[in-house]
Design a protein around this motif. Structure first.
Motif, PDB file in Angstrom:
ATOM      1  N   GLY A 355       0.787  -1.227   0.000  1.00 26.54           N
ATOM      2  CA  GLY A 355       0.000   0.000   0.000  1.00 26.54           C
ATOM      3  C   GLY A 355       0.815   1.271   0.000  1.00 26.54           C
ATOM      4  N   GLN A 356       1.279   1.687  -1.153  1.00 27.72           N
ATOM      5  CA  GLN A 356       1.963   2.970  -1.321  1.00 27.72           C
ATOM      6  C   GLN A 356       1.048   3.907  -2.116  1.00 27.72           C
ATOM      7  N   TRP A 357       1.357   5.201  -2.095  1.00 20.97           N
ATOM      8  CA  TRP A 357       0.512   6.149  -2.815  1.00 20.97           C
ATOM      9  C   TRP A 357       1.311   7.370  -3.243  1.00 20.97           C
ATOM     10  N   LEU A 358       0.779   8.055  -4.249  1.00 20.52           N
ATOM     11  CA  LEU A 358       1.267   9.386  -4.605  1.00 20.52           C
ATOM     12  C   LEU A 358       0.057  10.285  -4.776  1.00 20.52           C
ATOM     13  N   LYS A 359       0.260  11.572  -4.519  1.00 18.49           N
ATOM     14  CA  LYS A 359      -0.847  12.522  -4.538  1.00 18.49           C
ATOM     15  C   LYS A 359      -0.445  13.776  -5.296  1.00 18.49           C
ATOM     16  N   LEU A 360      -1.364  14.299  -6.106  1.00 20.37           N
ATOM     17  CA  LEU A 360      -1.175  15.548  -6.835  1.00 20.37           C
ATOM     18  C   LEU A 360      -2.102  16.602  -6.245  1.00 20.37           C
ATOM     19  N   ASP A 361      -1.522  17.693  -5.759  1.00 17.65           N
ATOM     20  CA  ASP A 361      -2.298  18.815  -5.229  1.00 17.65           C
ATOM     21  C   ASP A 361      -2.335  19.903  -6.293  1.00 17.65           C
ATOM     22  N   LEU A 362      -3.521  20.182  -6.840  1.00 19.57           N
ATOM     23  CA  LEU A 362      -3.678  21.196  -7.884  1.00 19.57           C
ATOM     24  C   LEU A 362      -3.831  22.597  -7.299  1.00 19.57           C
ATOM     25  N   GLN A 363      -3.752  22.729  -5.970  1.00 17.49           N
ATOM     26  CA  GLN A 363      -3.786  23.971  -5.194  1.00 17.49           C
ATOM     27  C   GLN A 363      -5.166  24.615  -5.118  1.00 17.49           C
ATOM     28  N   LYS A 364      -6.073  24.236  -5.993  1.00 17.92           N
ATOM     29  CA  LYS A 364      -7.478  24.616  -5.869  1.00 17.92           C
ATOM     30  C   LYS A 364      -8.282  23.664  -6.755  1.00 17.92           C
ATOM     31  N   ILE A 365      -9.590  23.691  -6.628  1.00 20.13           N
ATOM     32  CA  ILE A 365     -10.424  22.799  -7.434  1.00 20.13           C
ATOM     33  C   ILE A 365     -10.297  23.182  -8.904  1.00 20.13           C
ATOM     34  N   ARG A 366      -9.887  22.210  -9.722  1.00 20.10           N
ATOM     35  CA  ARG A 366      -9.692  22.450 -11.153  1.00 20.10           C
ATOM     36  C   ARG A 366     -10.374  21.353 -11.960  1.00 20.10           C
ATOM     37  N   ARG A 367     -10.619  21.660 -13.214  1.00 21.98           N
ATOM     38  CA  ARG A 367     -11.205  20.694 -14.133  1.00 21.98           C
ATOM     39  C   ARG A 367     -10.103  20.062 -14.977  1.00 21.98           C
TER      40      ARG A 367
END
Length: 452
Positions: A355-367
């Motif tokens: 169970g590993q993961w990576l996460k992308l933070d777009l800094q605000k809600i984006r489409r």
């Protein structure tokens, strides 16, 4: 003729020698206008630098050919696990309200760490550390950092008065070791207030009639830059000073780039590739990449889908629009930021399966409309894609239970969130995961189900 007494003459000569030594060691760069660059040291001499090593490290220094004049070479043997070399120089200059440091490096091997320390008389200091630096024996790499990218220690608000000392530290990295590092042109640039936006300029390798390079940044979709009818063209943007750039949007004309790459530079000489594709499909390319500090942005148009190239408009993304990646764990020097560096020769890697993961933070809600994952050989045979607006509650939107590696192109219809998470369930090798690059397609891009 008047002759000084012998003792007085000796004292005078000693004073002159001390003044000469002081002027060689204690460098005072001249004040610079906002946006101008001050040279802290061009490494034309060894006299102003003092070298120290940690226990068990051998070191030789020499002057070698630099970018223009000379450069300082460190030739070291890193045997102990925590080996390091420290260069120290006395300085005197005023830190402006906002600034950027730059240092050119080259050598071998890659993988060692390089650290810049700016130290005040009262012990306050600001520090920037580059881990696992990729070096070349033939080409200079510009290490650049802004004030906001530096860590301030021994004083929460950092340095308020003039620095008195600079330190450059080379230490053994996870995959580094004995070798050489050459240093050239350590500079500081005062940055203007970016709220007072400067007008960028554009130049190009060629143009077709009145379709000049500036038409690509004039704010009109009715005009365009067009090159002559051949491959291998380029368009260069000069932002007039260094800025944080988090991506680019290209609005192509009919002659779009089937193969092209994006490069950035702080000086127009040393370039970093931040994005490349051999499958351009025209219309709108909305590209995210890791935040870069740059003055120049270059679109290298390699192969056209028609005859020559045509770009209607270009928009650069700010730092607030950049993607911020994070991960459960990284096996250094294969850091998580490698998935957004535009280079498929670098990798993010984990040391463990499961169970590993990576996460992308777009800094605000984006489409967005799609996601492309470029796997290394230790790809995930099972994984999920989840999205969230707050980073707490997650919705699964895609699952794979028999992945075959290579490249996974995922169509996300009406995608909209702030966070995107890839939960890695099982590695094909059973020894961890490796991802070379991740690309996020904006909702503005034309996407076909055939391509995904």
């Amino acid at each position: 003729m008047y002759l000084l007494p012998y003792n007085l003459m000796k004292q005078s000569i000693r004073l002159i020698l001390l003044l000469l030594l002081f002027s060689a060691v204690f460098t005072v760069p001249s004040p610079a206008a906002p946006g101008d660059e001050q040279k802290i040291d061009s490494f034309e001499s060894l006299a102003s630098w003092k070298a120290d090593t940690s226990a068990g490290v051998s070191l030789m220094t020499d002057l070698v050919p630099g970018k223009q004049g000379k450069a300082l070479m460190l030739d070291f043997s890193f045997q102990p696990e925590r080996a390091s070399v420290t260069l120290t120089k006395n300085v005197s200059f005023t830190l402006p309200d906002d600034y950027a440091f730059r240092l050119y490096v080259k050598g071998q091997p890659s993988g060692n760490n390089i650290e810049l320390k700016v130290i005040n008389k009262d012990g306050t200091r600001c520090v920037k550390r580059w881990n696992g630096v990729t070096l070349s024996d033939n080409n200079w790499t510009a290490l650049t950092c802004r004030k906001k990218d530096m860590q301030f220690t021994w004083g929460a608000e950092g340095i308020k008065s003039n620095p008195c000392r600079i330190e450059i530290i080379v230490s053994k990295g996870f995959e580094g070791g004995s070798g050489t590092v050459c240093l050239d042109d350590l500079t500081i640039t005062e940055l203007r207030d970016t709220t007072k936006k400067l007008r960028s300029t554009a130049t190009a390798s060629s143009q077709d009639g009145e379709n000049t390079p500036d038409k690509a940044i004039d704010g009109s979709m009715e005009t365009c830059w067009s090159s002559e009818a051949s491959n291998d063209q380029w368009l260069l943007l000069d932002l007039q000073q260094g800025e944080d750039v988090g991506g680019i949007i290209l609005y192509w004309g009919q002659a779009y780039g089937a193969e092209y790459e994006i490069q950035t530079s702080v000086d127009g000489t040393a370039w970093d590739k931040v994005y490349a594709t051999q499958e351009g499909d025209g219309e709108t390319d909305d590209i995210y990449f890791k935040k870069r500090f740059a003055r120049y942005v270059k679109i290298n148009c390699i192969k056209s889908a028609a005859a020559g190239f045509s770009i209607k408009e270009i928009r650069l993304k700010s730092a607030e629009e950049a993607i911020i990646p994070s991960a459960s764990i990284s096996q250094q020097p294969n850091d998580i930021e490698n998935i957004l560096d535009g280079d498929k020769n670098t990798i993010w890697r984990t040391p463990f399966n499961g169970g590993q993961w990576l996460k992308l933070d777009l800094q605000k809600i984006r489409r967005y409309s799609g996601l492309t994952i470029h796997w290394d050989s230790d790809y995930a045979s099972e994984y999920d894609v989840l999205v969230s607006n707050d980073g707490d509650g997650w919705n699964r939107i895609y699952s794979v239970r028999s992945g075959d590696g290579g490249r996974d192109r995922i169509l996300i219809k009406n995608g909209e969130s702030r966070f995107i998470k890839i939960d890695l369930k099982r590695s094909i090798t059973g020894q961890g995961y490796g991802i070379r690059e991740i690309e996020l397609r904006s909702h503005a891009e034309t996407t076909s189900t055939q391509k995904y």
